[in-house]
Enzyme design. Structure first.
Site, PDB file in Angstrom:
ATOM      1  N   HIS A  21      19.880 -12.322  -5.243  1.00  0.00           N
ATOM      2  CA  HIS A  21      19.396 -13.094  -4.099  1.00  0.00           C
ATOM      3  C   HIS A  21      19.032 -14.523  -4.503  1.00  0.00           C
ATOM      4  O   HIS A  21      18.776 -14.822  -5.672  1.00  0.00           O
ATOM      5  CB  HIS A  21      18.185 -12.413  -3.464  1.00  0.00           C
ATOM      6  CG  HIS A  21      16.986 -12.344  -4.372  1.00  0.00           C
ATOM      7  ND1 HIS A  21      16.176 -13.432  -4.634  1.00  0.00           N
ATOM      8  CD2 HIS A  21      16.481 -11.328  -5.095  1.00  0.00           C
ATOM      9  CE1 HIS A  21      15.213 -13.087  -5.462  1.00  0.00           C
ATOM     10  NE2 HIS A  21      15.379 -11.815  -5.769  1.00  0.00           N
ATOM     11  N   GLU A  91      14.623  -3.706  -5.855  1.00  0.00           N
ATOM     12  CA  GLU A  91      14.198  -4.155  -7.182  1.00  0.00           C
ATOM     13  C   GLU A  91      13.309  -3.116  -7.869  1.00  0.00           C
ATOM     14  O   GLU A  91      12.767  -2.207  -7.226  1.00  0.00           O
ATOM     15  CB  GLU A  91      13.449  -5.492  -7.052  1.00  0.00           C
ATOM     16  CG  GLU A  91      12.953  -6.126  -8.350  1.00  0.00           C
ATOM     17  CD  GLU A  91      14.045  -6.425  -9.387  1.00  0.00           C
ATOM     18  OE1 GLU A  91      14.721  -5.464  -9.821  1.00  0.00           O
ATOM     19  OE2 GLU A  91      14.197  -7.595  -9.767  1.00  0.00           O
TER      20      GLU A  91
END
Length: 204
Positions: A21, A91
């Site tokens: 990202h 994550e």
């Protein structure tokens, strides 16, 4: 020279494209960002838009993304608004180290801590071991394998989790991910050549 020696290398399967990202406030100041759902910075959005042209060169049969909005927004701006959310791409759960920097943690512990070697402690969330992150990565790779038999796959995710996923794809131990640096907004390409998983491009 044998007539086949000059031929380009043959790729056995589709390519696996990893996209971290774009930049967030915490990625810029080095804070561990696991479950905290931060937005992209304006620069992170610009970086994500810049990925669209590069990703257009791939024959994408499937795009998956983490459920966290920094990854979903990156996928959208990079030209994949319909990327399928896969919870296994989230994550690493940093537990009690969420929001803290490595220097801060090392000062508290008194040694050269790393998340790959030393793990995390429970906090507001229980945290994960590197093996648990690798187990999630393995599930993702199992899901995309049928598509990779013919076409490319793009995964939009996060720094540490994608590093572990790359190590798993390369048939290395999960902690090998510590040697694969991955910047926000970067793109990586993994592929199989002559039966061996390999890195075509990293942290581009």
């Amino acid at each position: 020279m044998h007539p086949q020696a000059a031929r380009p290398a043959r790729h056995d399967r589709g390519r696996l494209v990893l996209v971290r990202h774009g930049k967030t406030e915490w990625s810029e100041n080095g804070r561990h960002t696991g479950t905290t759902d931060l937005p992209l910075l304006p620069q992170g959005e610009a970086d994500a838009r810049g990925l669209a042209e590069r990703l257009a060169a791939f024959d994408v049969g499937l795009a998956l993304c983490s459920p966290l909005r920094r990854a979903r927004r990156t996928a959208e701006l990079a030209g994949f608004p319909d990327a399928v959310v896969d919870d296994d791409l989230r994550e690493w759960d940093y537990g009690g180290y969420e929001g803290r920097t490595t220097p801060d943690i090392r000062e508290e512990l008194g040694y050269a801590w790393t998340v790959f070697d030393d793990g995390v402690v429970p906090g507001d969330s229980p945290g994960e071991t590197v093996e648990e992150v690798a187990a999630r990565a393995s599930r993702v790779l199992d899901r995309v394998s049928p598509v990779l038999a013919e076409r490319d796959v793009v995964l939009f995710g996060h720094g540490h989790a994608l590093r572990v996923l790359a190590a798993t794809y390369l048939r290395q131990q999960p902690r090998f991910g510590a040697h694969l640096l991955l910047d926000a907004g970067s793109l990586c390409v993994l592929e199989v050549e002559r039966g061996q998983p390999a890195v075509k491009r990293w942290n581009a």
